[in-house]
Enzyme design. Sequence first.
Site, mmCIF file in Angstrom:
data_model
loop_
_atom_site.group_PDB
_atom_site.id
_atom_site.type_symbol
_atom_site.label_atom_id
_atom_site.label_comp_id
_atom_site.label_asym_id
_atom_site.label_seq_id
_atom_site.Cartn_x
_atom_site.Cartn_y
_atom_site.Cartn_z
ATOM 1 N N GLY A 39 0.815 -1.209 0.000
ATOM 2 C CA GLY A 39 0.000 0.000 0.000
ATOM 3 C C GLY A 39 0.843 1.250 0.000
ATOM 4 O O GLY A 39 2.017 1.220 -0.362
ATOM 5 N N GLY A 44 5.842 4.506 -8.473
ATOM 6 C CA GLY A 44 6.526 3.235 -8.736
ATOM 7 C C GLY A 44 5.528 2.091 -8.812
ATOM 8 O O GLY A 44 5.527 1.296 -9.756
ATOM 9 N N HIS A 45 4.625 2.035 -7.806
ATOM 10 C CA HIS A 45 3.593 0.983 -7.821
ATOM 11 C C HIS A 45 2.696 1.125 -9.048
ATOM 12 O O HIS A 45 2.320 0.144 -9.677
ATOM 13 C CB HIS A 45 2.692 1.086 -6.585
ATOM 14 C CG HIS A 45 3.391 0.880 -5.286
ATOM 15 N ND1 HIS A 45 3.518 1.865 -4.331
ATOM 16 C CD2 HIS A 45 4.010 -0.205 -4.774
ATOM 17 C CE1 HIS A 45 4.157 1.393 -3.290
ATOM 18 N NE2 HIS A 45 4.478 0.141 -3.528
ATOM 19 N N GLN A 69 7.924 -9.271 7.800
ATOM 20 C CA GLN A 69 9.137 -8.746 7.170
ATOM 21 C C GLN A 69 9.687 -7.522 7.893
ATOM 22 O O GLN A 69 10.659 -6.924 7.444
ATOM 23 C CB GLN A 69 8.914 -8.482 5.690
ATOM 24 C CG GLN A 69 8.012 -7.295 5.354
ATOM 25 C CD GLN A 69 7.695 -7.254 3.867
ATOM 26 O OE1 GLN A 69 6.911 -8.024 3.339
ATOM 27 N NE2 GLN A 69 8.315 -6.320 3.163
ATOM 28 N N LYS A 158 13.878 -1.544 -7.822
ATOM 29 C CA LYS A 158 14.416 -0.771 -6.698
ATOM 30 C C LYS A 158 14.725 -1.700 -5.539
ATOM 31 O O LYS A 158 15.721 -1.532 -4.861
ATOM 32 C CB LYS A 158 13.421 0.302 -6.258
ATOM 33 C CG LYS A 158 14.071 1.360 -5.415
ATOM 34 C CD LYS A 158 13.124 2.000 -4.442
ATOM 35 C CE LYS A 158 13.369 1.436 -3.088
ATOM 36 N NZ LYS A 158 12.335 1.720 -2.129
ATOM 37 N N SER A 195 7.618 4.443 -0.649
ATOM 38 C CA SER A 195 6.611 4.855 0.339
ATOM 39 C C SER A 195 7.275 5.563 1.508
ATOM 40 O O SER A 195 6.651 6.382 2.187
ATOM 41 C CB SER A 195 5.850 3.630 0.849
ATOM 42 O OG SER A 195 5.289 2.936 -0.232
HETATM 43 O O1 PAF Z 1 7.887 -4.676 -1.919
HETATM 44 C C1 PAF Z 1 6.926 -4.754 -1.132
HETATM 45 O O2 PAF Z 1 6.078 -3.866 -1.072
HETATM 46 C C2 PAF Z 1 6.801 -5.950 -0.199
HETATM 47 O O3 PAF Z 1 8.049 -6.362 0.241
HETATM 48 C C3 PAF Z 1 6.019 -7.118 -0.825
HETATM 49 C C4 PAF Z 1 6.707 -7.687 -2.043
HETATM 50 C C5 PAF Z 1 4.639 -6.638 -1.214
HETATM 51 C C6 PAF Z 1 5.878 -8.238 0.193
HETATM 52 O O4 PAF Z 1 5.242 -7.814 1.349
#
Ligand code: PAF
Length: 311
Positions: A39, A44-45, A69, A158, A195
């Site tokens: 989110g 970039g997204h 993570q 990136k 982000s």
């Molecule tokens: O790059 C990200 O935003 C996250 O590491 C991902 C790949 C969505 C996994 O949570």
Amino acid sequence: DERRLPMSVPTLTTVHELRTHCELVRASGRSVGLVPTMGALHEGHLSLIRRARELADEVVVTIFVNPTQFGPNEDFERYPRSLEQDRGLAAEAGAHVVFAPAVETMYPPGEKTRVSVADLTRPLCGASRGPEHFTGVATIVTKLFSVVGPCVACFGRKDYQQLAVIQRLVRDLFLPVRIVPCSTVREEDGLAASSRNRYLDSSWRARAAAIPRALSLAHATFSSGERLAGNLRALVRAELEEQGLEIDYVELADPNELEVFEDAAQVPARVLLALAALAGGTRLIDNLVLGEEPAPIGSLRGALLTSGGAA
Ligand code: PAF
């Protein structure tokens, strides 16, 4: 009075809904594109979503701030969350469906399985954030691939190490997913879209521009023949330190295996230059594959060459 309603897309929240949706899409002869995100969508997204739209008929964007993570002292709690805005942005970029599950959906009580990709997760960001970071990424991405099924999935370069880890797990586990690496999107001064850029105040934002400048300097130096790892690292470090950025790492590494080169080593004709630095407490990462990609700031190379050349 005809007001334009903001675009939006259906939001699925359960594993069953997402799996059924993707199965129905494929059963009707259409292909599935996947863009996993946490989110706080930025340019970039959006470029990943547009790319997925070019490559597949129906695009699923997942929005999930994945707790496994984040380390205990990292920014999980304060990581930006903006689901409503993200849904609109995803829709405008061409997404058909958003998957935004709760934490308990992806990690139900009693779940224990983790996916770890040995070696690739040890150097670079693995050395500072711990290999658990990439185990968290590999685990959530494997869960998503398992639910979505055969698809084409777009990831940004990136997060180079993340991309390498995901490519390896797909290969090793024979997953029916085609990974498409996508170029880093940069802001006007070359800073990679992230982000976390929104944590930067204006002073740190200006100083963070040293990152793409340093990569461009290394690119120019590499292009004019410098191959000593220590020299390339030193000039990147100097550029970052001059702006008060705190260096986490600056490394030259093999682009596939991510093994780092010692300072005394001569690097090959294609080599990954990767870095992480703190700008006033905000951790920023960036990279460039020297010998393959153009410099982040195109004009810098010209400027360096002309300043060194005859009038
Ligand atoms: O790059 C990200 O935003 C996250 O590491 C991902 C790949 C969505 C996994 O949570």
